[in-house]
Structure formats: C-alpha cells, structure tokens
Motif scaffolding. Structure first.
Motif, PDB file in Angstrom:
ATOM      1  N   GLY A  57       0.794  -1.214   0.000  1.00  0.00           N
ATOM      2  CA  GLY A  57       0.000   0.000   0.000  1.00  0.00           C
ATOM      3  C   GLY A  57       0.828   1.267   0.000  1.00  0.00           C
ATOM      4  O   GLY A  57       0.332   2.334  -0.344  1.00  0.00           O
ATOM      5  N   ARG A  58       2.104   1.152   0.373  1.00  0.00           N
ATOM      6  CA  ARG A  58       2.968   2.328   0.458  1.00  0.00           C
ATOM      7  C   ARG A  58       3.933   2.362  -0.726  1.00  0.00           C
ATOM      8  O   ARG A  58       4.594   1.361  -1.030  1.00  0.00           O
ATOM      9  N   VAL A  59       4.023   3.516  -1.358  1.00  0.00           N
ATOM     10  CA  VAL A  59       4.988   3.719  -2.428  1.00  0.00           C
ATOM     11  C   VAL A  59       6.194   4.448  -1.824  1.00  0.00           C
ATOM     12  O   VAL A  59       6.034   5.513  -1.216  1.00  0.00           O
ATOM     13  N   PRO A  60       7.407   3.899  -1.954  1.00  0.00           N
ATOM     14  CA  PRO A  60       8.571   4.562  -1.351  1.00  0.00           C
ATOM     15  C   PRO A  60       8.767   5.972  -1.896  1.00  0.00           C
ATOM     16  O   PRO A  60       8.476   6.260  -3.058  1.00  0.00           O
ATOM     17  N   GLY A  61       9.270   6.840  -1.038  1.00  0.00           N
ATOM     18  CA  GLY A  61       9.609   8.184  -1.473  1.00  0.00           C
ATOM     19  C   GLY A  61      10.925   8.184  -2.229  1.00  0.00           C
ATOM     20  O   GLY A  61      11.828   7.393  -1.936  1.00  0.00           O
ATOM     21  N   LEU A  62      11.030   9.060  -3.223  1.00  0.00           N
ATOM     22  CA  LEU A  62      12.278   9.215  -3.988  1.00  0.00           C
ATOM     23  C   LEU A  62      12.623  10.694  -4.013  1.00  0.00           C
ATOM     24  O   LEU A  62      11.851  11.507  -4.536  1.00  0.00           O
ATOM     25  N   SER A  63      13.752  11.037  -3.439  1.00  0.00           N
ATOM     26  CA  SER A  63      14.162  12.441  -3.400  1.00  0.00           C
ATOM     27  C   SER A  63      15.010  12.780  -4.617  1.00  0.00           C
ATOM     28  O   SER A  63      15.411  11.899  -5.382  1.00  0.00           O
ATOM     29  N   GLY A  64      15.298  14.053  -4.773  1.00  0.00           N
ATOM     30  CA  GLY A  64      16.263  14.466  -5.779  1.00  0.00           C
ATOM     31  C   GLY A  64      17.668  14.123  -5.314  1.00  0.00           C
ATOM     32  O   GLY A  64      17.890  13.727  -4.163  1.00  0.00           O
ATOM     33  N   CYS A  65      18.634  14.254  -6.216  1.00  0.00           N
ATOM     34  CA  CYS A  65      20.019  13.928  -5.870  1.00  0.00           C
ATOM     35  C   CYS A  65      20.553  14.904  -4.818  1.00  0.00           C
ATOM     36  O   CYS A  65      20.288  16.107  -4.859  1.00  0.00           O
ATOM     37  N   VAL A  66      21.315  14.352  -3.871  1.00  0.00           N
ATOM     38  CA  VAL A  66      21.844  15.125  -2.753  1.00  0.00           C
ATOM     39  C   VAL A  66      23.347  14.878  -2.640  1.00  0.00           C
ATOM     40  O   VAL A  66      23.783  13.718  -2.701  1.00  0.00           O
ATOM     41  N   PRO A  67      24.173  15.918  -2.502  1.00  0.00           N
ATOM     42  CA  PRO A  67      25.600  15.685  -2.238  1.00  0.00           C
ATOM     43  C   PRO A  67      25.763  14.845  -0.975  1.00  0.00           C
ATOM     44  O   PRO A  67      25.098  15.093   0.034  1.00  0.00           O
ATOM     45  N   VAL A  68      26.632  13.857  -1.029  1.00  0.00           N
ATOM     46  CA  VAL A  68      26.716  12.905   0.077  1.00  0.00           C
ATOM     47  C   VAL A  68      27.082  13.575   1.394  1.00  0.00           C
ATOM     48  O   VAL A  68      26.580  13.195   2.456  1.00  0.00           O
TER      49      VAL A  68
END
Length: 240
Positions: free
Chosen positions: A136-147
């Motif tokens: 039921g849950r769709v994982p969140g996907l963020s934009g690219c982030v400097p490590v």
C-alpha cells in the motif's frame, strides 16, 4: 490481485486519474458497480465500488480500508549513489520496493560517474513495483543530494550505517545484523551505499564523525546496486 492507485481521496470518495481509469475501464473492462482494490501510496488498501466511469476519471465509493497493507515494522531509508548504467539503479529501486523500503535518496559522491536521476520516471517505477508486490505504500524518492550534505543532515535518532570498503573505516566494521542488535532495538534505519569506486576516505571520515557505523555486507565484492539490495534483505530478514 489487481491494484489501482490514487491519492485523490476525499471522505468516502476516491478518483482514478486518466491513466489508471484507462487501465481499469478499457484494459480490464471494469464497469459501474464493480468492486476494485486501490492503494493510496501511503500504506492503505481501499475496497472500492465503481460509481461512475469516464474517459478522464473514474469515481469510486470507498467501502472499506485496510491500514499498513503489505507493510513492515521498520522504517528503512536507502541512500545510494546512482550507478553509471541507470538500468542497474532502476533494478535496485524495483527490488528494494518489493523487499521493503520506505525512502530512497540518490547521493552524489566524489567518485560518482552519474550525477542525475529522473525523478518522474523513478516515481512511476516505484509505483509499479509497489502494486506488483502488493504494497500500500509507495517509497519516497528524493532528488540527488551531495553525500556530505546527506551525512550532516541525517537524523541522529536513526541507526545510521555506512557500507564501505575503504580502510578509513578501520578494522572495526561489523555486519548489518550486529549493528542492528547493538542499537538497542532501533527500527528507523538509514544505510549509505557508495558508487562503484567506493566512498573517498574523506567521505568515510565525515560519516564516522557524524555517528555513522561502518558495516560490511559479507566477503564478496558487490556492485553498488547488489550491495543496496543485500542491505535491504538484511534488514527485512532481521525485522520484517
């Protein structure tokens, strides 16, 4: 089990958009009065009756709701460097969703060869994988982030792990299972996986100084996407 998706929910009514409506009405030939199952992307499974069919939208009456459908009892965030071959990264996102992951953060490292991820395409892939694996849950996907930004901003209340080959981590690396067991029962977990060339010594040192625990994933040398899936499986087998 057929699953549809919508976040357009108000009270006891839900609306499928044009893409989901086409699949429901034209492809699977559902009609008014039929009962269908719908996920809201936030963990709920909705038992719905088709109230009105249309080309651009389908209106549903919500008859029942099941919370945490296909869910798990932990919160897993995977911060993984994009692979040079994007198909390999998309494979990781798909498999991680099937196994159980809550959010994915593409991190850009000193040795990263790819520095971009298409969020819209990735979102569609995660939705498809969630429906396919009955979640039921769709994982969140963020934009690219400097490590280094990710390392400094990662919630200190979580169990934070970095899987690395670098000797900068010293000889005290433990397994994921040992790290979880030593955390005192933490179930909010963030795991950092680097690019094909591994993290730079400076990145490892930064992670350790911010409270990340160095872990290993076994004796084999793993590709980035394989390491990420193995880490997901480790958490699933321990806590899922």
């Amino acid at each position: 089990m057929e699953l549809f998706y919508t976040a357009n929910i108000c009270g006891d009514r839900a609306v499928l958009d044009s893409e989901e409506s086409a699949h429901c009405i034209k492809v699977l030939r559902h009609r008014e009065g039929d009962r269908i199952s719908v996920i809201d992307g936030s963990g709920s499974l909705l038992d719905c009756r088709i109230e009105k069919c249309g080309r651009q939208e389908t209106i549903l009456e919500i008859m029942g709701r099941e919370e945490n459908f296909g869910g798990h009892d932990y919160d897993l965030e995977m911060a993984v460097a994009p692979t040079k071959n994007m198909e390999r990264y998309e494979w990781f996102m798909e498999k991680a969703t099937e196994i159980g992951v809550d959010s994915i953060v593409p991190v850009i490292c000193d040795r990263s060869e790819r520095r971009a991820v298409k969020e819209e395409r990735g979102g569609r892939l995660l939705l498809s994988a969630a429906k396919q694996s009955l979640k039921g849950r769709v994982p969140g996907l963020s934009g690219c982030v400097p490590v280094l930004d990710y390392i400094s901003s990662c919630d200190s209340g979580r169990l934070r792990l970095i899987a690395c080959c670098s000797e900068a981590a010293g000889a005290e690396k433990c397994s994921v299972a040992q790290a979880v067991e030593s955390s005192g029962g933490k179930k909010a977990i963030s795991i950092l996986i680097g690019p094909e060339g591994d993290f730079s010594p400076q990145e490892v040192e930064a992670a350790l100084s911010h409270g990340f625990m160095p872990v290993h994933l076994g004796r084999s040398r793993l590709r980035t996407e394989t390491a990420a899936v193995v880490a997901c499986c480790s958490i699933y087998n321990l806590l899922g």
